[in-house]
Design an enzyme around this catalytic site. Sequence first.
Site, PDB file in Angstrom:
ATOM      1  N   SER A 131      15.410 -40.863  -9.940  1.00  0.00           N
ATOM      2  CA  SER A 131      14.160 -40.135  -9.775  1.00  0.00           C
ATOM      3  C   SER A 131      13.904 -40.052  -8.277  1.00  0.00           C
ATOM      4  CB  SER A 131      13.012 -40.859 -10.477  1.00  0.00           C
ATOM      5  OG  SER A 131      11.819 -40.160 -10.238  1.00  0.00           O
ATOM      6  N   ARG A 159      -3.281   3.238   8.598  1.00  0.00           N
ATOM      7  CA  ARG A 159      -3.581   2.056   7.793  1.00  0.00           C
ATOM      8  C   ARG A 159      -2.399   1.108   7.768  1.00  0.00           C
ATOM      9  NH1 ARG A 159      -4.789   4.751   2.103  1.00  0.00           N
ATOM     10  NH2 ARG A 159      -5.995   2.844   1.830  1.00  0.00           N
ATOM     11  N   HIS A 187     -16.199  -8.346   1.687  1.00  0.00           N
ATOM     12  CA  HIS A 187     -15.203  -9.297   2.185  1.00  0.00           C
ATOM     13  C   HIS A 187     -15.407 -10.677   1.568  1.00  0.00           C
ATOM     14  CE1 HIS A 187     -13.753 -12.285   5.192  1.00  0.00           C
ATOM     15  NE2 HIS A 187     -12.703 -11.480   5.191  1.00  0.00           N
ATOM     16  N   ARG A 232      -3.646  -1.516  -6.097  1.00  0.00           N
ATOM     17  CA  ARG A 232      -2.826  -2.738  -6.026  1.00  0.00           C
ATOM     18  C   ARG A 232      -3.203  -3.619  -7.207  1.00  0.00           C
ATOM     19  NH1 ARG A 232      -6.041  -4.753  -0.690  1.00  0.00           N
ATOM     20  NH2 ARG A 232      -8.048  -4.984  -1.664  1.00  0.00           N
ATOM     21  N   GLY A 270      -8.679  -7.715   4.779  1.00  0.00           N
ATOM     22  CA  GLY A 270      -9.384  -7.889   6.036  1.00  0.00           C
ATOM     23  C   GLY A 270      -8.520  -8.240   7.228  1.00  0.00           C
ATOM     24  N   GLU A 320      15.002 -42.658  -2.669  1.00  0.00           N
ATOM     25  CA  GLU A 320      13.874 -42.434  -1.767  1.00  0.00           C
ATOM     26  C   GLU A 320      14.146 -42.871  -0.337  1.00  0.00           C
ATOM     27  OE1 GLU A 320      10.404 -44.682  -2.912  1.00  0.00           O
ATOM     28  OE2 GLU A 320      11.605 -46.252  -3.809  1.00  0.00           O
ATOM     29  N   ARG A 347       8.247 -48.301 -12.936  1.00  0.00           N
ATOM     30  CA  ARG A 347       8.797 -48.779 -11.666  1.00  0.00           C
ATOM     31  C   ARG A 347       8.393 -50.221 -11.429  1.00  0.00           C
ATOM     32  NH1 ARG A 347       6.767 -46.207  -6.132  1.00  0.00           N
ATOM     33  NH2 ARG A 347       4.925 -47.415  -6.673  1.00  0.00           N
ATOM     34  N   CYS A 354       9.438 -37.912  -8.731  1.00  0.00           N
ATOM     35  CA  CYS A 354       8.139 -38.521  -9.031  1.00  0.00           C
ATOM     36  C   CYS A 354       7.236 -38.583  -7.809  1.00  0.00           C
ATOM     37  CB  CYS A 354       8.324 -39.899  -9.642  1.00  0.00           C
ATOM     38  SG  CYS A 354       9.192 -41.041  -8.564  1.00  0.00           S
ATOM     39  N   GLY A 383      12.080 -40.093  -5.133  1.00  0.00           N
ATOM     40  CA  GLY A 383      10.774 -40.516  -4.631  1.00  0.00           C
ATOM     41  C   GLY A 383      10.550 -39.766  -3.327  1.00  0.00           C
ATOM     42  N   THR A 384      10.059 -38.543  -3.437  1.00  0.00           N
ATOM     43  CA  THR A 384      10.048 -37.665  -2.255  1.00  0.00           C
ATOM     44  C   THR A 384       8.983 -38.049  -1.228  1.00  0.00           C
ATOM     45  OG1 THR A 384       8.820 -36.117  -3.619  1.00  0.00           O
ATOM     46  CG2 THR A 384      11.160 -35.670  -3.280  1.00  0.00           C
ATOM     47  N   ASN A 385       8.041 -38.925  -1.598  1.00  0.00           N
ATOM     48  CA  ASN A 385       7.098 -39.375  -0.563  1.00  0.00           C
ATOM     49  C   ASN A 385       7.837 -40.211   0.474  1.00  0.00           C
ATOM     50  OD1 ASN A 385       5.208 -38.184  -2.174  1.00  0.00           O
ATOM     51  ND2 ASN A 385       4.371 -40.100  -2.971  1.00  0.00           N
ATOM     52  N   ASP A 386       8.506 -41.264  -0.007  1.00  0.00           N
ATOM     53  CA  ASP A 386       9.254 -42.105   0.923  1.00  0.00           C
ATOM     54  C   ASP A 386      10.470 -41.385   1.481  1.00  0.00           C
ATOM     55  OD1 ASP A 386       8.087 -44.649   1.463  1.00  0.00           O
ATOM     56  OD2 ASP A 386       8.320 -45.134  -0.667  1.00  0.00           O
ATOM     57  N   LYS A 440       0.828  -1.201   0.000  1.00  0.00           N
ATOM     58  CA  LYS A 440       0.000   0.000   0.000  1.00  0.00           C
ATOM     59  C   LYS A 440       0.862   1.250   0.000  1.00  0.00           C
ATOM     60  CE  LYS A 440      -3.746  -0.488   2.479  1.00  0.00           C
ATOM     61  NZ  LYS A 440      -4.315  -0.722   3.823  1.00  0.00           N
ATOM     62  N   MET A 462      -5.802  -6.612   8.548  1.00  0.00           N
ATOM     63  CA  MET A 462      -5.322  -5.513   9.380  1.00  0.00           C
ATOM     64  C   MET A 462      -6.412  -4.449   9.460  1.00  0.00           C
ATOM     65  SD  MET A 462      -2.225  -6.233  10.154  1.00  0.00           S
ATOM     66  CE  MET A 462      -1.123  -7.537   9.662  1.00  0.00           C
ATOM     67  N   TYR A 486      13.557 -32.839 -14.826  1.00  0.00           N
ATOM     68  CA  TYR A 486      12.102 -32.796 -14.993  1.00  0.00           C
ATOM     69  C   TYR A 486      11.403 -33.024 -13.658  1.00  0.00           C
ATOM     70  CZ  TYR A 486      12.111 -37.913 -14.711  1.00  0.00           C
ATOM     71  OH  TYR A 486      12.269 -39.194 -14.285  1.00  0.00           O
ATOM     72  N   ARG A 546       3.210 -46.964 -11.888  1.00  0.00           N
ATOM     73  CA  ARG A 546       3.244 -47.907 -10.761  1.00  0.00           C
ATOM     74  C   ARG A 546       2.654 -49.216 -11.253  1.00  0.00           C
ATOM     75  NH1 ARG A 546       1.281 -42.972  -8.656  1.00  0.00           N
ATOM     76  NH2 ARG A 546       2.464 -42.187  -6.880  1.00  0.00           N
TER      77      ARG A 546
HETATM   78  P1  ADP Z   1      -7.597  -2.272   3.684  1.00  0.00           P
HETATM   79  O1  ADP Z   1      -6.165  -2.658   3.788  1.00  0.00           O
HETATM   80  O2  ADP Z   1      -8.484  -3.183   4.442  1.00  0.00           O
HETATM   81  O3  ADP Z   1      -8.019  -2.047   2.272  1.00  0.00           O
HETATM   82  P2  ADP Z   1      -7.403   0.566   3.999  1.00  0.00           P
HETATM   83  O4  ADP Z   1      -6.163   1.015   4.634  1.00  0.00           O
HETATM   84  O5  ADP Z   1      -7.458   0.701   2.537  1.00  0.00           O
HETATM   85  O6  ADP Z   1      -7.745  -0.892   4.466  1.00  0.00           O
HETATM   86  O7  ADP Z   1      -8.562   1.397   4.657  1.00  0.00           O
HETATM   87  C1  ADP Z   1      -9.910   1.006   4.702  1.00  0.00           C
HETATM   88  C2  ADP Z   1     -10.786   2.097   4.195  1.00  0.00           C
HETATM   89  O8  ADP Z   1     -10.541   3.324   4.830  1.00  0.00           O
HETATM   90  C3  ADP Z   1     -10.567   2.307   2.743  1.00  0.00           C
HETATM   91  O9  ADP Z   1     -11.651   1.756   2.052  1.00  0.00           O
HETATM   92  C4  ADP Z   1     -10.487   3.772   2.527  1.00  0.00           C
HETATM   93  O10 ADP Z   1     -11.543   4.208   1.722  1.00  0.00           O
HETATM   94  C5  ADP Z   1     -10.641   4.376   3.910  1.00  0.00           C
HETATM   95  N1  ADP Z   1      -9.535   5.302   4.097  1.00  0.00           N
HETATM   96  C6  ADP Z   1      -8.259   5.000   4.347  1.00  0.00           C
HETATM   97  N2  ADP Z   1      -7.494   6.094   4.374  1.00  0.00           N
HETATM   98  C7  ADP Z   1      -8.313   7.143   4.131  1.00  0.00           C
HETATM   99  C8  ADP Z   1      -8.112   8.559   3.991  1.00  0.00           C
HETATM  100  N3  ADP Z   1      -6.911   9.086   4.088  1.00  0.00           N
HETATM  101  N4  ADP Z   1      -9.193   9.302   3.730  1.00  0.00           N
HETATM  102  C9  ADP Z   1     -10.408   8.743   3.593  1.00  0.00           C
HETATM  103  N5  ADP Z   1     -10.655   7.450   3.702  1.00  0.00           N
HETATM  104  C10 ADP Z   1      -9.617   6.643   3.956  1.00  0.00           C
HETATM  105 MG    MG Z   2       8.431 -45.140  -2.705  1.00  0.00          MG
HETATM  106 MG    MG Z   3      -8.020  -0.692   1.153  1.00  0.00          MG
END
Ligand code: ADP
Ligand code: MG
Ligand code: MG
Length: 934
Positions: free
Chosen positions: A823, A125, A499, A377, A134, A804, A677, A890, A825-828, A56, A136, A910, A621
């Site tokens: 070859s 952030r 999410h 991203r 989700g 193996e 084999r 293998c 034989g990474t299981n054994d 980010k 952090m 291979y 086999r």
């Molecule tokens: P995540 O990593 O879960 O995407 P973010 O750091 O992007 O979390 O933040 C979550 C939300 O907070 C984002 O959807 C963004 O819109 C809002 N947010 C983050 N920074 C700012 C900011 N400087 N101004 C307004 N909204 C923000």
């Molecule tokens: Mg074997």
């Molecule tokens: Mg975000």
Amino acid sequence: MAKTARKASKGTAKAAKKKSTKAVKASKGKAGKMIYFFGAKKCDGDGTMRALLGGKGANLAQMTKIGLPVPPGFTITTDVSVDYTATRKFPEGLADQIAANVKLIEKETGKKFGDPANTLLLSVRSGARDSMPGMMDTILNLGLNNETVVGLAEATGNGRFAYDSYRRFIQMYGDVVMGVQKVHENEHEPFEEVMDGLKHQLGITEDLDLTEEHLRELIKRYQQLIKQRTGKEFPQDPMEQLIGAVAAVFDSWMNERAIIYRRKYKIPDEWGTAVNVQAMVFGNMGDDCATGVAFTRDPATGEDVFYGEYLINAQGEDVVAGVRTPKPVAEMAHDPGFASTYKELEKVRATLEKKFGDVQDFEFTVEKKKLYMLQTRNGKRTALAYVKIAHDMVKQKLMKPEHAILSADPDALSQLLAPIFDRKAYAAAGKEGRLLTTGLPAGPGAASGKLVFTADKAEQLGSAGESVVLARIETSPEDLRGMIAAEGILTSRGGVSSHAALVARQMGKVCVAGAGEIVIDYSKGTLSCAGKTLKEGDAISINGSTGEVFAGAIDTADSELKQVLVSGTMKPEDSEVYQYFAFVMKLADKYRRLGIRTNADTPEQVRQAIAFGAEGIGLTRTEHMFFEGDRIDAMREMILAENIEARREALAKLLPFQREDFEGIFRALEGRPATIRFLDPPLHEFVPHDTTAQKELAAKLGISTSAVAKRVAALHEFNPMLGHRGCRLGISYPEISEMQARAVFEAAAKVQKDGIKVRPEIMIPLVGFKKELDNQVEIVHAVAKQVQQETGQKIKYLVGTMIEIPRGALTANEIAETAEFFSFGTNDLTQTCLGMSRDDSATFLPMYTEMGIVKANPFASIDTTGVGQLMKIGVERGQETRPDIKLGICGEHGGEPHSVVFCHEIGLDYVSCSPYRVPVARLAAGQAALKHGK
Ligand code: ADP
Ligand code: MG
Ligand code: MG
């Protein structure tokens, strides 16, 4: 080859050491820059600095650099977090530097942190190297307190906005920093509960109907809740708030959700997370404000369309949290208040793809008609979207072909093979009126299974092998375990950026999101829609490509790719998916050095594997062939034989079967090599163990039941894995190896006579001593000579061994005097190196993974530090004796991407894997060559 690999790994060790000394320096606060600023006047970082600034932070800097409108801010490096995780303290000087950088933001924005007259608010952030949806928690509106909120209300002339921002801040801060959270899964969030209580008291249903007055009351109650739960006051000093928030982000790196996620995606704990502190902009100041999330292309299908959604008068979290269902971004074009913003967004869309070279997933906020970019991203996408986007963007010259391969998740390719609904069953379900509703298609594919409402239940049934569909009103990171276990995910709230949708796309799960007509009642365990009510455990089916939700089960059918490549029921030119897939595969092949073979026991499997791109067989086999039809009788007769003559007689019955099998395989291979084999499992696996079956066998063979029972008892072993198996069988019963060699060569002679090239590679299993191999090779050569004389066909063949067991690897220099190929034989090899039986490891291995004793299941992904060393030794010593020795693998690991990369690094020729893993291996091999050189 092996030597360069060793050097390379030393190189990385050095780099790692360097990094850790840097972290130590940073902790002293002297060398090592701890904070990178991004703003119009000064921008310290850029997009290449992901490791240090997190994904980010690096991209916020990059967007700033290329002139996109980003609110100013700064990034605290991942090195600082690594240091903090070790010491649980801020490094010296960090707090001062934070204060100094806040001053820089003040300068750029003209606002002041903590000043009621013109207050600067901040967001805090997290941002690791790879985005972790989700995991952090973000804190918004930081800097508000009982005084600045009054100033903000006056300055904006919008009291409702100011108090709403404050209550959001207290809620987030209380949750994330002060730990005021729900205790049980189906409990309400404590802050939500307080809010619902107030709304109920006031007779209000919508958040938007809360007035400034109501919000002031709510803030009071929130502050009381915090005091009650923690015994502490909600902090009023903005700097104290900021420091607390930064520490909380660092701490969240080690929370349970984050750790589970990292384990699933093999992200090392040592990476740490960066912290981004940024000036707030507001999408919730009125109806000329908005916030949204968009993709530059459709992440579910890969279509080249602008894709996303926005909410008017809302703050970013509202879109992602799925609390209100937003509008598609395309509608913005027709919204008079936002038409010009839309045009601007279209330009941003093009700029992002051009400058970042991949599909971008970005967040934006419109404050009083002015557009701000808050994040970008590389967009997570389904496997379908991946192949289409790679194909399209490479052709449009927007994406580098190397990036198309390197950015792939090879494992995800199996999604393309995932079932779709059986056409007839699907049509029937529609006709029968089983369609309940249509939600948003958020993760393509078809899923049918038992309905469950909690992550626990999903895990419980899922691990018992049942297909389940997890239905939630909306999902949160706590549901992750359940989502992993479920076949499909269904939510009644939230959009395509919720999410549920995000996680489903990433994990390749079938998902229907925001099916708003559905009513889920957790306490009753029911899902109701269109006058029907389903209970937990009832069958339900969802179509993640269309958004449809059906009551009852629907049969699933083969994917297009399978129809083209396996069943042949579809022509390549009729399937776009196939063409995109083929494009990517060809590209990977261009880069890879490793050969790709398959583990196959039948002509049918061979043909499938070749269709997927296999270049030969790495493991056949032969024992699997003994179970079919009445062959098992001849096999048992052989095992029960009293003397060598009787045994030879029984083997003579098996010979034509084996010969036919090999003939079929050679023909299917059309000249490609086949590693065959010789018999490996202990003989007791072939004999009946219960009395009735023993009686039947005795009758068939015309001997007494007690004779059968006696022989079976004699074959009993305390530890068959380490018992009379592998080449030990061929040494005790040379006539078995003779028969097998004869079957191979007679089949080869026959096929070769028909003008088809044959390349048998005979492989002796479980060799630990050179003399074991010598013993068997002598038999093979003798039979080869005989058959060549008998048939007049000269056959080119190799004889080699599996490496193996550790002794085989350690004495590879001796064994290579005889062996023409190895070859692994990474299981054994894993079982014997770790002294851990794969079949018995289920009782403790999950715990080992949980406790971090092992990083990943060593039977799935090669334990490179332990087993890997044995492999390297095997390679080096083998090459000492025979520089051109052919090297392969293998074991099951041959189709697992991390293991494939390792095989490339140690210089194998291979990898071999099951037919369906062949595309995965091709892609991983392409990545390996791009990462580590051919
Ligand atoms: P995540 O990593 O879960 O995407 P973010 O750091 O992007 O979390 O933040 C979550 C939300 O907070 C984002 O959807 C963004 O819109 C809002 N947010 C983050 N920074 C700012 C900011 N400087 N101004 C307004 N909204 C923000
Ligand atoms: Mg074997
Ligand atoms: Mg975000």
